[in-house]
Design a protein around this motif. Sequence first.
Motif, mmCIF file in Angstrom:
data_model
loop_
_atom_site.group_PDB
_atom_site.id
_atom_site.type_symbol
_atom_site.label_atom_id
_atom_site.label_comp_id
_atom_site.label_asym_id
_atom_site.label_seq_id
_atom_site.Cartn_x
_atom_site.Cartn_y
_atom_site.Cartn_z
ATOM 1 N N GLU A 100 67.023 -2.281 54.605
ATOM 2 C CA GLU A 100 65.873 -3.031 53.146
ATOM 3 C C GLU A 100 67.010 -3.731 52.827
ATOM 4 O O GLU A 100 67.164 -5.334 52.284
ATOM 5 N N LYS A 101 68.410 -3.015 51.571
ATOM 6 C CA LYS A 101 69.145 -3.686 51.286
ATOM 7 C C LYS A 101 69.778 -4.896 51.537
ATOM 8 O O LYS A 101 70.308 -5.984 50.934
ATOM 9 N N LEU A 102 70.045 -5.474 52.857
ATOM 10 C CA LEU A 102 70.669 -6.266 53.023
ATOM 11 C C LEU A 102 69.429 -6.867 53.707
ATOM 12 O O LEU A 102 70.334 -8.481 53.380
ATOM 13 N N ALA A 103 68.555 -7.022 54.078
ATOM 14 C CA ALA A 103 67.384 -8.307 54.072
ATOM 15 C C ALA A 103 67.430 -8.631 52.384
ATOM 16 O O ALA A 103 66.902 -10.080 52.717
ATOM 17 N N ALA A 104 67.711 -8.230 51.641
ATOM 18 C CA ALA A 104 67.888 -9.174 50.179
ATOM 19 C C ALA A 104 68.506 -9.587 49.596
ATOM 20 O O ALA A 104 68.514 -11.130 48.505
ATOM 21 N N LEU A 105 70.042 -9.313 50.842
ATOM 22 C CA LEU A 105 70.649 -10.901 50.682
ATOM 23 C C LEU A 105 69.900 -12.177 50.899
ATOM 24 O O LEU A 105 69.392 -12.001 52.009
ATOM 25 N N PRO A 106 70.637 -13.317 50.056
ATOM 26 C CA PRO A 106 70.086 -14.515 50.642
ATOM 27 C C PRO A 106 70.056 -15.079 51.624
ATOM 28 O O PRO A 106 69.714 -15.933 52.120
ATOM 29 N N GLN A 107 71.080 -14.724 52.480
ATOM 30 C CA GLN A 107 70.846 -15.662 53.384
ATOM 31 C C GLN A 107 70.761 -15.162 54.858
ATOM 32 O O GLN A 107 70.761 -15.267 55.941
ATOM 33 N N VAL A 108 70.123 -13.964 54.192
ATOM 34 C CA VAL A 108 68.770 -13.033 55.618
ATOM 35 C C VAL A 108 68.342 -13.486 55.132
ATOM 36 O O VAL A 108 66.720 -12.962 54.261
ATOM 37 N N LEU A 109 67.624 -14.450 56.367
ATOM 38 C CA LEU A 109 66.179 -14.976 56.202
ATOM 39 C C LEU A 109 64.671 -13.904 56.876
ATOM 40 O O LEU A 109 63.639 -14.382 56.634
ATOM 41 N N ALA A 110 65.137 -12.817 57.561
ATOM 42 C CA ALA A 110 64.355 -12.402 58.846
ATOM 43 C C ALA A 110 64.694 -10.929 59.104
ATOM 44 O O ALA A 110 65.848 -10.335 58.926
ATOM 45 N N VAL A 111 63.862 -9.885 58.824
ATOM 46 C CA VAL A 111 64.047 -8.723 59.602
ATOM 47 C C VAL A 111 64.056 -8.754 61.093
ATOM 48 O O VAL A 111 62.774 -8.713 60.989
ATOM 49 N N GLY A 112 64.310 -7.949 61.857
ATOM 50 C CA GLY A 112 64.430 -8.148 63.219
ATOM 51 C C GLY A 112 65.488 -7.724 63.572
ATOM 52 O O GLY A 112 66.439 -8.427 63.440
ATOM 53 N N GLU A 113 65.929 -7.690 65.076
ATOM 54 C CA GLU A 113 64.696 -7.750 65.577
ATOM 55 C C GLU A 113 64.056 -5.714 65.634
ATOM 56 O O GLU A 113 64.685 -4.782 66.130
ATOM 57 N N THR A 114 63.033 -5.805 64.949
ATOM 58 C CA THR A 114 61.923 -5.159 65.592
ATOM 59 C C THR A 114 60.389 -5.315 66.570
ATOM 60 O O THR A 114 60.969 -6.042 67.089
ATOM 61 N N GLY A 115 60.049 -3.920 66.025
ATOM 62 C CA GLY A 115 59.067 -3.665 67.289
ATOM 63 C C GLY A 115 58.879 -2.173 68.485
ATOM 64 O O GLY A 115 59.566 -1.283 67.854
ATOM 65 N N LEU A 116 59.246 -2.701 69.113
ATOM 66 C CA LEU A 116 58.339 -1.926 70.526
ATOM 67 C C LEU A 116 58.858 -2.073 71.994
ATOM 68 O O LEU A 116 59.302 -3.398 72.023
ATOM 69 N N ASP A 117 59.796 -0.836 72.060
ATOM 70 C CA ASP A 117 60.544 -0.950 73.113
ATOM 71 C C ASP A 117 60.203 0.048 74.891
ATOM 72 O O ASP A 117 60.776 1.207 74.501
ATOM 73 N N TYR A 118 58.763 -0.127 74.874
ATOM 74 C CA TYR A 118 58.824 1.357 76.436
ATOM 75 C C TYR A 118 59.181 1.060 77.447
ATOM 76 O O TYR A 118 58.793 1.984 78.530
ATOM 77 N N PHE A 119 59.989 0.177 77.814
ATOM 78 C CA PHE A 119 61.395 0.333 78.510
ATOM 79 C C PHE A 119 62.047 0.946 79.492
ATOM 80 O O PHE A 119 62.301 1.213 79.846
ATOM 81 N N ARG A 120 62.810 0.998 77.822
ATOM 82 C CA ARG A 120 64.008 1.935 77.802
ATOM 83 C C ARG A 120 63.651 3.356 77.018
ATOM 84 O O ARG A 120 64.588 4.388 77.411
ATOM 85 N N THR A 121 63.077 3.333 76.217
ATOM 86 C CA THR A 121 62.669 4.546 75.224
ATOM 87 C C THR A 121 61.349 4.694 75.870
ATOM 88 O O THR A 121 60.348 4.481 76.394
ATOM 89 N N GLY A 122 61.606 6.623 76.680
ATOM 90 C CA GLY A 122 60.424 7.413 77.218
ATOM 91 C C GLY A 122 59.760 7.644 75.773
ATOM 92 O O GLY A 122 60.368 7.048 74.143
ATOM 93 N N GLU A 123 58.905 8.503 76.536
ATOM 94 C CA GLU A 123 57.564 8.772 75.644
ATOM 95 C C GLU A 123 58.252 9.110 74.367
ATOM 96 O O GLU A 123 57.690 9.838 73.017
ATOM 97 N N GLU A 124 59.288 10.053 74.223
ATOM 98 C CA GLU A 124 59.463 11.305 73.243
ATOM 99 C C GLU A 124 60.179 10.073 71.876
ATOM 100 O O GLU A 124 60.473 10.741 71.236
#
Length: 275
Positions: A100-124
């Motif tokens: 969040e601190k980094l995202a507030a910097l003026p040269q940071v225009l986006a938050v990402g990459e975030t989301g979900l990846d069920y290919f390499r991460t198991g149920e846990e």
Amino acid sequence: MPTSTQQPAPPLPEPLRVPVADSHTHLDMQDPSVGEAVAAAASVGVTTLVQVGCDLERSRWAAETAAAFPSVHAAVALHPNEAPRVGDRASLDAALAEIEKLAALPQVLAVGETGLDYFRTGEEGVAAQQHSFRAHIAIAKQLGRALVIHDRDAHEDVLRILDEEGAPERTVFHCYSGDAAMARHCAARGWYMSFAGNVTFKNAQPLRDALAVAPAELVLVETDAPFLTPAPYRGRPNAPYLVPVTLRAMAETKGMSEDALAEHVAANTARAFGY
């Protein structure tokens, strides 16, 4: 990185007449220096790069690089696969606070990459991924940043969580991986769809079907370099200067001229990321 020292880099493609942006690249994982990568891209009409961080260290690097190069913008986040590796919930929340601190910097225009990846991460790891995703959505909305989504084998949950949390005004599906029906869903909500080199692969007809129905005003292009090198260079190292190869294939799929699609992509990327 895989293949980068084993096979030669592809040649420079014919330059685009209408300059565009690479909406998603990982310069920190590529062999050339940042200056060399930026220059090579600019020489073929790829004049803006969005450098994406995948963990705290790489996100800090992205912010520093964007501050040093005017044509580079930064996106910062914990990649979905990173969220379960950070540690317990307190450790994850501490890392998210740093993002969040980094995202507030003026040269940071986006938050990402975030989301979900069920290919390499198991149920846990699902709970940690979903907690992290929701936190990134909140950060993007609080700071007025674009949200860049990584969605692998998790379409239903990604769409559900976006609806539950309320997507940011500017939401980008990086390396779009859904089908045509999902493209229509994204279009109805005004979400951007960024297509990478895998749209050129022989087995990628569902991606081309999605691209065909995606509105031109919501389409972006990316490399995700050094990964997903477009045909006919698959298996060789990818880099931002190869955007023209993918964009030309995209124009063919959409039945548009190269220049017309490039004009849309250039305007879309600026609008999506707010530069």
